[in-house]
Design a protein around this motif. Structure first.
Motif, PDB file in Angstrom:
ATOM      1  N   THR A  89       0.834  -1.209   0.000  1.00  0.00           N
ATOM      2  CA  THR A  89       0.000   0.000   0.000  1.00  0.00           C
ATOM      3  C   THR A  89       0.859   1.246   0.000  1.00  0.00           C
ATOM      4  O   THR A  89       0.533   2.244  -0.667  1.00  0.00           O
ATOM      5  CB  THR A  89      -0.948  -0.005   1.207  1.00  0.00           C
ATOM      6  N   ARG A  90       1.972   1.244   0.721  1.00  0.00           N
ATOM      7  CA  ARG A  90       2.845   2.420   0.758  1.00  0.00           C
ATOM      8  C   ARG A  90       3.399   2.749  -0.627  1.00  0.00           C
ATOM      9  O   ARG A  90       3.420   3.913  -1.031  1.00  0.00           O
ATOM     10  CB  ARG A  90       3.989   2.191   1.747  1.00  0.00           C
ATOM     11  N   TYR A  91       3.850   1.727  -1.332  1.00  0.00           N
ATOM     12  CA  TYR A  91       4.372   1.984  -2.683  1.00  0.00           C
ATOM     13  C   TYR A  91       3.246   2.391  -3.629  1.00  0.00           C
ATOM     14  O   TYR A  91       3.424   3.268  -4.486  1.00  0.00           O
ATOM     15  CB  TYR A  91       5.104   0.745  -3.208  1.00  0.00           C
ATOM     16  N   LEU A  92       2.090   1.780  -3.485  1.00  0.00           N
ATOM     17  CA  LEU A  92       0.935   2.145  -4.307  1.00  0.00           C
ATOM     18  C   LEU A  92       0.546   3.595  -4.084  1.00  0.00           C
ATOM     19  O   LEU A  92       0.356   4.361  -5.042  1.00  0.00           O
ATOM     20  CB  LEU A  92      -0.236   1.219  -3.976  1.00  0.00           C
ATOM     21  N   VAL A  93       0.421   4.007  -2.817  1.00  0.00           N
ATOM     22  CA  VAL A  93       0.009   5.373  -2.508  1.00  0.00           C
ATOM     23  C   VAL A  93       1.059   6.369  -2.991  1.00  0.00           C
ATOM     24  O   VAL A  93       0.729   7.426  -3.540  1.00  0.00           O
ATOM     25  CB  VAL A  93      -0.249   5.526  -0.994  1.00  0.00           C
ATOM     26  N   ASN A  94       2.325   6.045  -2.811  1.00  0.00           N
ATOM     27  CA  ASN A  94       3.381   6.948  -3.273  1.00  0.00           C
ATOM     28  C   ASN A  94       3.308   7.161  -4.776  1.00  0.00           C
ATOM     29  O   ASN A  94       3.327   8.299  -5.266  1.00  0.00           O
ATOM     30  CB  ASN A  94       4.747   6.382  -2.905  1.00  0.00           C
ATOM     31  N   ASP A  95       3.232   6.063  -5.511  1.00  0.00           N
ATOM     32  CA  ASP A  95       3.224   6.188  -6.967  1.00  0.00           C
ATOM     33  C   ASP A  95       1.988   6.935  -7.444  1.00  0.00           C
ATOM     34  O   ASP A  95       2.065   7.770  -8.362  1.00  0.00           O
ATOM     35  CB  ASP A  95       3.293   4.796  -7.606  1.00  0.00           C
ATOM     36  N   ALA A  96       0.851   6.668  -6.820  1.00  0.00           N
ATOM     37  CA  ALA A  96      -0.375   7.370  -7.198  1.00  0.00           C
ATOM     38  C   ALA A  96      -0.240   8.864  -6.919  1.00  0.00           C
ATOM     39  O   ALA A  96      -0.677   9.702  -7.728  1.00  0.00           O
ATOM     40  CB  ALA A  96      -1.567   6.795  -6.437  1.00  0.00           C
ATOM     41  N   ALA A  97       0.370   9.226  -5.786  1.00  0.00           N
ATOM     42  CA  ALA A  97       0.555  10.644  -5.461  1.00  0.00           C
ATOM     43  C   ALA A  97       1.426  11.332  -6.499  1.00  0.00           C
ATOM     44  O   ALA A  97       1.150  12.465  -6.917  1.00  0.00           O
ATOM     45  CB  ALA A  97       1.172  10.779  -4.068  1.00  0.00           C
ATOM     46  N   VAL A  98       2.489  10.658  -6.937  1.00  0.00           N
ATOM     47  CA  VAL A  98       3.363  11.250  -7.959  1.00  0.00           C
ATOM     48  C   VAL A  98       2.615  11.399  -9.274  1.00  0.00           C
ATOM     49  O   VAL A  98       2.671  12.457  -9.914  1.00  0.00           O
ATOM     50  CB  VAL A  98       4.631  10.390  -8.146  1.00  0.00           C
ATOM     51  N   PHE A  99       1.905  10.356  -9.693  1.00  0.00           N
ATOM     52  CA  PHE A  99       1.180  10.416 -10.962  1.00  0.00           C
ATOM     53  C   PHE A  99       0.078  11.477 -10.935  1.00  0.00           C
ATOM     54  O   PHE A  99      -0.220  12.096 -11.958  1.00  0.00           O
ATOM     55  CB  PHE A  99       0.576   9.047 -11.291  1.00  0.00           C
ATOM     56  N   LEU A 100      -0.530  11.684  -9.760  1.00  0.00           N
ATOM     57  CA  LEU A 100      -1.583  12.696  -9.623  1.00  0.00           C
ATOM     58  C   LEU A 100      -1.024  14.064  -9.280  1.00  0.00           C
ATOM     59  O   LEU A 100      -1.786  15.035  -9.198  1.00  0.00           O
ATOM     60  CB  LEU A 100      -2.574  12.262  -8.538  1.00  0.00           C
ATOM     61  N   ASN A 101       0.297  14.135  -9.049  1.00  0.00           N
ATOM     62  CA  ASN A 101       0.980  15.382  -8.686  1.00  0.00           C
ATOM     63  C   ASN A 101       0.382  16.008  -7.428  1.00  0.00           C
ATOM     64  O   ASN A 101       0.049  17.183  -7.379  1.00  0.00           O
ATOM     65  CB  ASN A 101       0.938  16.389  -9.842  1.00  0.00           C
ATOM     66  N   LYS A 102       0.279  15.178  -6.382  1.00  0.00           N
ATOM     67  CA  LYS A 102      -0.264  15.637  -5.106  1.00  0.00           C
ATOM     68  C   LYS A 102       0.753  15.385  -3.996  1.00  0.00           C
ATOM     69  O   LYS A 102       1.461  14.375  -4.007  1.00  0.00           O
ATOM     70  CB  LYS A 102      -1.578  14.918  -4.786  1.00  0.00           C
ATOM     71  N   PRO A 103       0.836  16.285  -3.015  1.00  0.00           N
ATOM     72  CA  PRO A 103       1.746  16.052  -1.886  1.00  0.00           C
ATOM     73  C   PRO A 103       1.270  14.877  -1.051  1.00  0.00           C
ATOM     74  O   PRO A 103       0.069  14.610  -0.954  1.00  0.00           O
ATOM     75  CB  PRO A 103       1.687  17.365  -1.102  1.00  0.00           C
ATOM     76  N   LEU A 104       2.238  14.187  -0.443  1.00  0.00           N
ATOM     77  CA  LEU A 104       1.958  12.986   0.341  1.00  0.00           C
ATOM     78  C   LEU A 104       2.611  13.108   1.715  1.00  0.00           C
ATOM     79  O   LEU A 104       3.820  13.291   1.823  1.00  0.00           O
ATOM     80  CB  LEU A 104       2.504  11.755  -0.383  1.00  0.00           C
ATOM     81  N   VAL A 105       1.801  13.007   2.751  1.00  0.00           N
ATOM     82  CA  VAL A 105       2.313  12.960   4.126  1.00  0.00           C
ATOM     83  C   VAL A 105       2.406  11.497   4.522  1.00  0.00           C
ATOM     84  O   VAL A 105       1.421  10.761   4.426  1.00  0.00           O
ATOM     85  CB  VAL A 105       1.407  13.730   5.092  1.00  0.00           C
ATOM     86  N   TYR A 106       3.592  11.097   4.975  1.00  0.00           N
ATOM     87  CA  TYR A 106       3.876   9.687   5.265  1.00  0.00           C
ATOM     88  C   TYR A 106       4.250   9.506   6.726  1.00  0.00           C
ATOM     89  O   TYR A 106       4.916  10.358   7.328  1.00  0.00           O
ATOM     90  CB  TYR A 106       5.030   9.225   4.375  1.00  0.00           C
ATOM     91  N   GLY A 107       3.816   8.392   7.294  1.00  0.00           N
ATOM     92  CA  GLY A 107       4.230   8.031   8.642  1.00  0.00           C
ATOM     93  C   GLY A 107       4.289   6.520   8.782  1.00  0.00           C
ATOM     94  O   GLY A 107       3.591   5.788   8.076  1.00  0.00           O
ATOM     95  N   ALA A 108       5.139   6.057   9.688  1.00  0.00           N
ATOM     96  CA  ALA A 108       5.249   4.631   9.956  1.00  0.00           C
ATOM     97  C   ALA A 108       5.691   4.442  11.398  1.00  0.00           C
ATOM     98  O   ALA A 108       6.365   5.314  11.974  1.00  0.00           O
ATOM     99  CB  ALA A 108       6.248   3.967   9.002  1.00  0.00           C
ATOM    100  N   ILE A 109       5.328   3.315  11.988  1.00  0.00           N
ATOM    101  CA  ILE A 109       5.677   3.022  13.375  1.00  0.00           C
ATOM    102  C   ILE A 109       6.152   1.586  13.491  1.00  0.00           C
ATOM    103  O   ILE A 109       5.786   0.725  12.686  1.00  0.00           O
ATOM    104  CB  ILE A 109       4.490   3.247  14.335  1.00  0.00           C
ATOM    105  N   TYR A 110       6.974   1.338  14.521  1.00  0.00           N
ATOM    106  CA  TYR A 110       7.444  -0.015  14.817  1.00  0.00           C
ATOM    107  C   TYR A 110       7.823  -0.086  16.287  1.00  0.00           C
ATOM    108  O   TYR A 110       8.767   0.598  16.716  1.00  0.00           O
ATOM    109  CB  TYR A 110       8.644  -0.381  13.946  1.00  0.00           C
TER     110      TYR A 110
END
Length: 269
Positions: free
Chosen positions: A132-153
């Motif tokens: 999902t992270r790679y999917l959302v990133n690529d979609a954001a680039v193709f749509l030319n939209k900023p992406l706020v990302y976070g992850a936890i462990y």
């Protein structure tokens, strides 16, 4: 014109010189979609809705489980078994009925991602898996939209803003510039396998919400070109500098991938 309810509700935010009525109007006219309504998505959604972002979408296919409740504080015991997207919409609407809440109780895929994400100004990745992270990133680039990302462990978290201009005006890196390839399958345990400190998603999710509001308002210095690391055990933050990879297959100077792919296969699943 502002109603009395809006003035009362947003007063503490509107009296900030950096926000003011103009900034609040800007939030009212903005839209954000949050992918994931779990540990990270819950605080992001709550604070964006409370702040008065005009239209907030959420994409989530899971149902509320009892094991969610120690960190996903938007839900209650009575919600166990309900679809998260619908339970979240109900509670978020109660938090702020002035905001338009749009629930997408589906799994985000290469077939529906562009259609779901396109209507929004900003995308927030609060997912918990690499496809999902790679999917959302690529979609954001193709749509030319900023992406706020976070992850936890466990006790650690990280936050960044991808595909957004850095100081100087040039476009900053995307998620793939930082992580060109996913880790081998099974090498990074999920929260269900490794556990998670209950308050960690609240800290990291709040930081993500702050970055989203900064981007929408044009305030301060968003974490574009940076990765913020948080260690809950040490109580420390560390900020790394990131740069766009000119050879990135998605956002590079000569991109080789120009459409969404099979991300399960890409991640070796």
């Amino acid at each position: 014109m502002w109603t009395k309810e809006e003035l009362d509700r947003y007063h503490r935010q509107m009296i900030l010189p950096q926000v003011g009525p103009e900034g609040q109007e800007r939030l009212k006219g903005s839209s954000v979609v949050v992918v994931g309504a779990g540990g990270l998505g819950v605080p992001v959604l709550m604070y964006l809705v409370a702040a008065g972002v005009g239209r907030v979408g959420l994409v989530e296919m899971d149902r509320v489980e009892l094991s969610n409740l120690h960190r996903q504080v938007l839900y209650a015991t009575e919600d166990v078994g309900k679809p998260k997207a619908l339970a979240a919409k109900e509670r978020l609407q109660a938090l702020n009925p002035l905001v338009q809440i749009e629930a997408h109780p589906v799994r985000l895929t290469s077939e529906n991602a562009l259609e779901i994400l396109r209507p929004y100004d900003l995308i927030v990745d609060a997912s918990d898996n690499f496809p999902t992270r790679y999917l959302v990133n690529d979609a954001a680039v193709f749509l030319n939209k900023p992406l706020v990302y976070g992850a936890i462990y466990q006790f650690d978290g990280q936050v960044a803003v991808f595909h957004h201009p850095v100081e100087g005006g040039e476009m900053g890196p995307c998620y793939r510039c930082l992580f060109p390839k996913p880790p081998p399958p099974g090498s990074v345990p999920s929260c269900a396998e490794a556990g998670v400190f209950g308050v960690l998603p609240a800290v990291v999710g709040s930081l993500m919400a702050a970055e989203a509001l900064k981007v929408l308002l044009g305030l301060g210095k968003p974490l574009a070109g940076h990765l913020l690391l948080y260690d809950a055990l040490e109580g420390s933050f560390h900020k790394l500098t990131l740069r766009r990879n000119p050879s990135c297959p998605v956002c590079g100077d000569h991109p080789t991938q120009k459409e969404l792919i099979d991300y399960e296969a890409f991640c070796g699943l």
